[in-house]
Structures are given as structure tokens and as C-alpha cells.
Design a protein around this motif. Structure first.
Motif, PDB file in Angstrom:
ATOM      1  N   ILE A 195      29.784  70.668  73.319  1.00 42.70           N
ATOM      2  CA  ILE A 195      29.064  71.883  73.725  1.00 42.70           C
ATOM      3  C   ILE A 195      30.008  73.093  73.755  1.00 42.70           C
ATOM      4  N   LYS A 196      29.531  74.220  73.232  1.00 48.01           N
ATOM      5  CA  LYS A 196      30.364  75.424  73.147  1.00 48.01           C
ATOM      6  C   LYS A 196      29.873  76.567  74.023  1.00 48.01           C
ATOM      7  N   LYS A 197      28.652  76.468  74.558  1.00 45.65           N
ATOM      8  CA  LYS A 197      28.016  77.631  75.190  1.00 45.65           C
ATOM      9  C   LYS A 197      27.325  77.213  76.475  1.00 45.65           C
ATOM     10  N   GLU A 198      27.535  77.978  77.533  1.00 44.22           N
ATOM     11  CA  GLU A 198      26.927  77.685  78.825  1.00 44.22           C
ATOM     12  C   GLU A 198      25.412  77.856  78.765  1.00 44.22           C
ATOM     13  N   GLY A 199      24.715  76.989  79.524  1.00 43.67           N
ATOM     14  CA  GLY A 199      23.270  77.149  79.581  1.00 43.67           C
ATOM     15  C   GLY A 199      22.617  76.157  80.523  1.00 43.67           C
ATOM     16  N   TYR A 219      21.447  69.766  84.884  1.00 50.08           N
ATOM     17  CA  TYR A 219      22.823  70.260  84.967  1.00 50.08           C
ATOM     18  C   TYR A 219      22.961  71.535  84.154  1.00 50.08           C
ATOM     19  N   THR A 220      23.779  72.466  84.650  1.00 51.58           N
ATOM     20  CA  THR A 220      24.203  73.575  83.809  1.00 51.58           C
ATOM     21  C   THR A 220      25.284  73.059  82.874  1.00 51.58           C
ATOM     22  N   LEU A 221      25.072  73.208  81.578  1.00 51.34           N
ATOM     23  CA  LEU A 221      26.056  72.770  80.600  1.00 51.34           C
ATOM     24  C   LEU A 221      27.090  73.869  80.403  1.00 51.34           C
ATOM     25  N   PHE A 222      28.334  73.461  80.234  1.00 53.73           N
ATOM     26  CA  PHE A 222      29.436  74.403  80.073  1.00 53.73           C
ATOM     27  C   PHE A 222      30.216  74.100  78.803  1.00 53.73           C
TER      28      PHE A 222
END
Length: 228
Positions: free
Chosen positions: A86-90, A188-191
Motif C-alpha cells: 500500500i502506498k496511500k493512506e485511506g 482499519y485506516t490503511l497507511f
């Protein structure tokens, strides 16, 4: 601000780059291929639940390394998987936008103490001691999407000592990449730095000392590890 300690920084090499990918969290999805669900003894279901567990960052094992069988298991098994970086928060990401968060993909192996997992299942306990172990997540160098595209299909395969044990196609995942990212992000918030194991096909099996594993997915850097 100063810090009282400096924990080790775990990172994964990136193909064709001198840069590496620092690891934040390791999420693992279970029960994502129908034949594997059957071989694990689960009944057929119209709607397969979203099964999730975590591994610590120091579960990562670099390509070409050796993994020792833990002394507390008598059934150490392999599970080859597509891994998402993963490259981008969301958070609460829609399936339509999910692929915008993907940096790239790797080949991974979820090393599992099957005897401990079965015991935990029978007693209604978490899988922590069976799955969430140090050195239990070998992973190949990450291939950026600019080089491999957004993977929706392709051969996924694992061999032990030259003998094929697991072979399937990514198109047979019950939940494809975008659905996994969307569902996970509801909780979860992905980072940037998160990696996601996406589940294994059928053919999982026991490993012995001296076994050499070769795992591959079309378009990605293959993964080789030795068991000791």
C-alpha cells in the motif's frame, strides 16, 4: 523530541530500485480460494466471511533466506499468496478507488503451525501462536504497478524441492484485490507501508528441514527460501 530506543526498521526491496519499502503493518486474509476452504474442512457457504489476522513486521523474511522450523510445532506448513503493498493512506475506501492505493505486488508465503491452528480452532481461540510469528512471512522484492500492472489474474504456484504443490490462478480469488482493500479499510485506516497477504489456494502442506521452496506469480519477482 527524542526517543529512548530505536526499534529495527523492517523493509522490503523494490525491483529495479535502490530504494526499499518500509513495512508498517502486515494484514493477512484467510479463506479466499474455494478449494482451500474445502481442504481445511469448512462447509460450503453462499457468502464467505471476511477472515483477517495480523503478523508482526519482523515476520518478514527476505528473498533467498533460511527459515527455521519453530521447536513448538510438529506441522509447519506453506501457504503461497499474492501480497499487496500500500502506498496511500485511506479509510472506508470504495472498491472503485481501491487500486489507487496500490504501490505494487509481491509473492509471499504465510508459514503456519497447522497443529497449533487446529488446536486453536477446536478451542475457539485466536490463531496468534500459529500464524503471528517472527520469520513467518517470506516475501519477494516488490514489483511496482508501473511494471506489472494491476493484477487480476495469472498463475500462482509453489514448489517444494522441484515438486509442484500449489497451483491456481489469481482470478479464482473469492475477494479480488480491490474488494480486499475496500473491506479491510472499513475497519482499519490503511497507511503507506502496509502490506496485505490475500489468501492461499489449495495444496498447502508440511515442510521438513532441508526443503527448498520456490514460489512464483506471473509478472512478479519469484521467491526462494530454504527450511532448516
Amino acid at each position: 523530541m527524542s526517543f529512548i530506543n530505536t526499534p529495527p526498521q523492517i523493509s522490503i526491496p523494490i525491483t529495479g530500485s535502490a530504494e526499499t519499502f518500509p513495512v508498517h503493518q502486515i494484514y493477512c486474509v484467510g479463506r479466499n480460494y474455494q478449494k482451500h476452504i474445502s481442504e481445511m474442512g469448512y462447509s460450503q457457504e453462499k457468502t464467505v466471511p471476511f477472515v483477517l489476522f495480523l503478523k508482526p513486521p519482523d515476520a518478514v523474511v527476505q528473498n533467498g533466506q533460511t527459515v527455521c522450523i519453530p521447536g513448538f510445532t510438529n506441522d509447519f506448513q506453506h501457504e503461497v499468496e499474492l501480497v499487496i503493498a500500500i502506498k496511500k493512506e485511506g479509510s472506508k475506501i470504495s472498491e472503485k478507488l481501491a487500486l489507487e492505493h496500490v504501490f505494487g505486488y509481491s509473492v509471499g508465503i504465510d508459514l503456519t503451525c497447522r497443529d497449533l491452528q487446529n488446536e486453536a480452532k477446536n478451542k475457539g481461540r485466536p490463531w496468534t501462536f500459529a500464524k503471528s510469528l517472527q520469520n513467518s512471512a517470506p516475501i519477494s522484492d516488490i514489483t511496482p504497478v508501473e511494471k506489472c500492472g494491476y493484477l487480476q489474474e495469472g498463475n500462482i504456484q509453489l514448489s517444494v524441492n522441484g515438486n509442484i504443490r500449489q497451483k491456481n490462478d489469481l482470478k479464482n480469488m473469492i475477494r479480488p484485490v480491490q474488494k480486499i482493500i475496500s473491506e479491510l479499510s472499513q475497519f482499519y485506516t490503511l497507511f503507506p507501508g502496509d502490506i496485505i497477504f490475500t489468501g492461499t489456494p489449495d495444496g498447502v502442506g508440511k515442510l521438513e528441514k532441508g526443503d527448498r521452496i520456490f514460489a512464483e506469480i506471473d509478472g512478479l519477482e519469484p521467491l526462494t527460501i530454504t527450511i532448516n
